[in-house]
Write an enzyme that holds these catalytic residues in place. Structure first.
Site, PDB file in Angstrom:
ATOM      1  N   SER A 105      53.807  69.109  77.487  1.00 29.43           N
ATOM      2  CA  SER A 105      53.250  69.727  78.696  1.00 29.43           C
ATOM      3  C   SER A 105      54.392  70.283  79.519  1.00 29.43           C
ATOM      4  O   SER A 105      55.523  69.779  79.448  1.00 29.43           O
ATOM      5  CB  SER A 105      52.504  68.680  79.533  1.00 29.43           C
ATOM      6  OG  SER A 105      52.177  69.201  80.814  1.00 29.43           O
TER       7      SER A 105
ATOM      8  N   TYR B 187      52.318  60.416  83.978  1.00 31.60           N
ATOM      9  CA  TYR B 187      51.845  61.451  83.042  1.00 31.60           C
ATOM     10  C   TYR B 187      53.010  62.348  82.610  1.00 31.60           C
ATOM     11  O   TYR B 187      53.266  62.538  81.417  1.00 31.60           O
ATOM     12  CB  TYR B 187      50.716  62.286  83.656  1.00 31.60           C
ATOM     13  CG  TYR B 187      50.309  63.405  82.719  1.00 31.60           C
ATOM     14  CD1 TYR B 187      49.655  63.122  81.531  1.00 31.60           C
ATOM     15  CD2 TYR B 187      50.627  64.735  83.003  1.00 31.60           C
ATOM     16  CE1 TYR B 187      49.316  64.138  80.627  1.00 31.60           C
ATOM     17  CE2 TYR B 187      50.294  65.751  82.120  1.00 31.60           C
ATOM     18  CZ  TYR B 187      49.640  65.444  80.936  1.00 31.60           C
ATOM     19  OH  TYR B 187      49.317  66.443  80.046  1.00 31.60           O
TER      20      TYR B 187
HETATM   21  P1  NDP Z   1      40.549  67.037  76.796  1.00 33.92           P
HETATM   22  O1  NDP Z   1      40.272  65.908  77.747  1.00 33.92           O
HETATM   23  O2  NDP Z   1      39.589  68.156  76.732  1.00 33.92           O
HETATM   24  O3  NDP Z   1      40.776  66.459  75.331  1.00 33.92           O
HETATM   25  C1  NDP Z   1      41.494  65.278  75.109  1.00 33.92           C
HETATM   26  C2  NDP Z   1      41.187  64.759  73.721  1.00 33.92           C
HETATM   27  O4  NDP Z   1      41.956  63.561  73.515  1.00 33.92           O
HETATM   28  C3  NDP Z   1      39.732  64.411  73.536  1.00 33.92           C
HETATM   29  O5  NDP Z   1      39.320  64.901  72.279  1.00 33.92           O
HETATM   30  C4  NDP Z   1      39.706  62.886  73.538  1.00 33.92           C
HETATM   31  O6  NDP Z   1      38.695  62.461  72.645  1.00 33.92           O
HETATM   32  C5  NDP Z   1      41.086  62.562  72.992  1.00 33.92           C
HETATM   33  N1  NDP Z   1      41.575  61.240  73.374  1.00 33.92           N
HETATM   34  C6  NDP Z   1      41.845  60.758  74.598  1.00 33.92           C
HETATM   35  N2  NDP Z   1      42.261  59.486  74.514  1.00 33.92           N
HETATM   36  C7  NDP Z   1      42.251  59.161  73.190  1.00 33.92           C
HETATM   37  C8  NDP Z   1      42.579  57.996  72.453  1.00 33.92           C
HETATM   38  N3  NDP Z   1      42.994  56.859  73.047  1.00 33.92           N
HETATM   39  N4  NDP Z   1      42.451  58.018  71.105  1.00 33.92           N
HETATM   40  C9  NDP Z   1      42.035  59.143  70.488  1.00 33.92           C
HETATM   41  N5  NDP Z   1      41.700  60.265  71.116  1.00 33.92           N
HETATM   42  C10 NDP Z   1      41.815  60.272  72.465  1.00 33.92           C
HETATM   43  O7  NDP Z   1      42.012  67.565  77.207  1.00 33.92           O
HETATM   44  P2  NDP Z   1      42.935  68.726  76.590  1.00 33.92           P
HETATM   45  O8  NDP Z   1      42.329  69.320  75.398  1.00 33.92           O
HETATM   46  O9  NDP Z   1      43.332  69.613  77.695  1.00 33.92           O
HETATM   47  O10 NDP Z   1      44.216  67.858  76.221  1.00 33.92           O
HETATM   48  C11 NDP Z   1      44.755  67.800  74.907  1.00 33.92           C
HETATM   49  C12 NDP Z   1      46.249  67.524  75.017  1.00 33.92           C
HETATM   50  O11 NDP Z   1      46.881  68.592  75.700  1.00 33.92           O
HETATM   51  C13 NDP Z   1      46.613  66.259  75.785  1.00 33.92           C
HETATM   52  O12 NDP Z   1      47.679  65.612  75.129  1.00 33.92           O
HETATM   53  C14 NDP Z   1      47.062  66.785  77.141  1.00 33.92           C
HETATM   54  O13 NDP Z   1      47.969  65.919  77.778  1.00 33.92           O
HETATM   55  C15 NDP Z   1      47.706  68.085  76.722  1.00 33.92           C
HETATM   56  N6  NDP Z   1      47.831  69.086  77.769  1.00 33.92           N
HETATM   57  C16 NDP Z   1      46.723  69.509  78.468  1.00 33.92           C
HETATM   58  C17 NDP Z   1      46.878  70.438  79.471  1.00 33.92           C
HETATM   59  C18 NDP Z   1      45.730  70.894  80.322  1.00 33.92           C
HETATM   60  O14 NDP Z   1      45.988  71.472  81.404  1.00 33.92           O
HETATM   61  N7  NDP Z   1      44.488  70.706  79.909  1.00 33.92           N
HETATM   62  C19 NDP Z   1      48.178  71.056  79.735  1.00 33.92           C
HETATM   63  C20 NDP Z   1      49.260  70.493  78.971  1.00 33.92           C
HETATM   64  C21 NDP Z   1      49.076  69.578  78.005  1.00 33.92           C
HETATM   65  P3  NDP Z   1      37.799  61.143  72.777  1.00 33.92           P
HETATM   66  O15 NDP Z   1      37.507  60.948  74.236  1.00 33.92           O
HETATM   67  O16 NDP Z   1      36.596  61.427  71.936  1.00 33.92           O
HETATM   68  O17 NDP Z   1      38.672  60.074  72.198  1.00 33.92           O
HETATM   69  C1  8X3 Z   2      48.830  69.221  82.131  1.00 36.09           C
HETATM   70  C2  8X3 Z   2      49.478  70.353  82.834  1.00 36.09           C
HETATM   71  O1  8X3 Z   2      50.246  71.183  85.084  1.00 36.09           O
HETATM   72  O2  8X3 Z   2      48.239  69.787  85.031  1.00 36.09           O
HETATM   73  O3  8X3 Z   2      49.698  68.713  81.179  1.00 36.09           O
HETATM   74  O4  8X3 Z   2      50.405  68.787  84.648  1.00 36.09           O
HETATM   75  S1  8X3 Z   2      49.604  69.996  84.483  1.00 36.09           S
END
Ligand code: NDP
Ligand code: 8X3
Length: 255
Positions: free
Chosen positions: A142, A155
Site C-alpha cells: 500500500s 495498518y
Molecule cells: P476488500 O475488503 O474488498 O477485500 C479484502 C479481501 O481480504 C476479502 O476478500 C476478504 O475476504 C479477505 N480477507 C480479509 N481477512 C482475511 C483473512 N483473515 N483470511 C483470508 N482472507 C481475508 O479490500 P481490498 O480488495 O481493497 O483489499 C485487498 C488488499 O489490498 C488488502 O491487502 C489491502 O490492504 C490492500 N489495499 C487496499 C487499498 C484500498 O484502498 N482498498 C489500497 C492499498 C492496498 P473474506 O472476508 O471472505 O475472508
Molecule cells: C489503503 C490505502 O490510503 O487508505 O492501503 O491507506 S490508504
C-alpha cells in the site's frame, strides 16, 4: 485441466482487488485457486468461474497457519502447479488515533496482513520453486507503507513489512527464477473502508464522495501485467494512485 494452463493462487478473492484479479486472470486463460473466509461467496465464485476456466475454491483464514498448510496440501494435482501467488488478503481496522485504538484491532491487522501473508508464502514456496522460471509472487502492499497519516499506525506498519519482506524474499528466490513484486495501491473503491469502519456504510460513502478512486480492476490490471512479463523482468515495486489522491506537506504543530 489442459497441461499448459497456468495456475494463479489468490487470497482474499471474495471481494475487491482479489475478486477483480480472479476476473482478469480468468479472461487471460489462467486456472484459478480462489480463497477467502466467506464460504457462500466462494460457492458463487466456483459456479461462475468453472464455466470459464479450471477453478478450485477453498475457505481459508490466512492467519490460521495450520489451515493454510491443510489447504495447500489438499490442492488437487493440476492446481498444485502454482505459477503466480497473489497475497491479497488484508485489512485495516479503525482510524482512531493510537491512544484510542483497539489493541485487538492491532493484533488482527498484524495476524492477517503480516502473519497471514507469511503463512501462505511459506507453504506455497515449494510449488513456486517447482515452476519453470517466471513464477511470480505479488504482495499487496500500500502507499500507506511509506505515507504516514493520522490513524494509520499499525495498518501502515504492516504494509511497510510487506514491502521489505518482498525485497528480502526476492534476494532468496530470485536466484531460483522467482519474481517478487510489492504492488502498492492508493485509494481503491472496495469493501476496504466498510471493513475499516466496522460496517458503517455512511462513513465509507463519505470517504469516496466526490472522489474518483481506483477501481479494483485498475489494480488487478497491474497484477496481470506483472505476472505476464517475460520471465527475466521483475517489477520490484509498483505504486499506483488515483489522480484525485495527492500528498500533503508535513503539518507543523504550533503553540
Ligand atoms: P476488500 O475488503 O474488498 O477485500 C479484502 C479481501 O481480504 C476479502 O476478500 C476478504 O475476504 C479477505 N480477507 C480479509 N481477512 C482475511 C483473512 N483473515 N483470511 C483470508 N482472507 C481475508 O479490500 P481490498 O480488495 O481493497 O483489499 C485487498 C488488499 O489490498 C488488502 O491487502 C489491502 O490492504 C490492500 N489495499 C487496499 C487499498 C484500498 O484502498 N482498498 C489500497 C492499498 C492496498 P473474506 O472476508 O471472505 O475472508
Ligand atoms: C489503503 C490505502 O490510503 O487508505 O492501503 O491507506 S490508504
Amino acid at each position: 485441466m489442459h497441461e499448459t494452463k497456468q495456475v494463479v493462487f489468490i487470497t482474499g478473492a471474495t471481494s475487491g482487488i482479489g475478486l477483480a484479479c480472479a476476473h482478469l486472470f480468468a479472461q487471460a486463460g489462467w486456472a484459478l485457486v480462489l480463497t477467502g473466509r466467506r464460504q457462500e461467496r466462494l460457492e458463487q465464485l466456483q459456479a461462475t468461474f468453472e464455466k470459464q476456466v479450471p477453478t478450485h475454491t477453498a475457505a481459508l483464514d490466512v492467519s490460521d497457519a495450520k489451515a493454510v498448510a491443510s489447504v495447500v496440501a489438499a490442492l488437487p494435482e493440476p492446481f498444485q502447479r502454482v505459477r503466480t501467488l497473489i497475497n491479497n488478503a488484508g485489512l485495516a481496522l479503525g482510524k482512531d488515533p493510537a491512544p484510542q485504538a483497539s489493541l485487538d484491532d492491532w493484533h488482527r491487522m498484524i495476524d492477517t496482513n503480516i502473519k497471514g501473508l507469511v503463512n501462505v508464502t511459506k507453504h506455497l514456496l515449494p510449488h513456486l520453486c517447482a515452476s519453470p522460471s517466471g513464477a511470480t509472487i505479488i504482495n499487496l502492499g500500500s502507499i500507506a507503507a511509506n505515507t504516514p497519516y493520522p490513524g494509520g499506525h499499525v495498518y501502515g506498519a504492516t504494509k511497510a513489512f510487506v514491502e521489505q519482506f518482498s525485497y528480502n524474499l526476492r534476494c532468496d528466490v530470485g536466484p531460483l527464477g522467482i519474481r517478487v513484486t510489492d504492488l502498492a495501491p492508493g485509494m481503491t473503491a472496495s469493501e476496504f473502508t466498510l471493513v475499516r469502519m466496522k460496517g458503517d456504510q455512511s462513513v465509507a460513502d463519505r470517504y469516496y464522495e466526490g472522489a474518483q478512486p481506483l477501481q479494483p480492476e485498475d489494480v488487478a490490471t497491474q497484477a496481470l501485467h506483472v505476472a505476464s512479463l517475460p520471465a527475466h523482468v521483475n517489477i520490484t515495486r509498483l505504486e499506483v494512485m488515483p489522480v484525485c489522491q495527492q500528498w500533503s506537506a508535513p503539518t507543523i504543530l504550533r503553540n
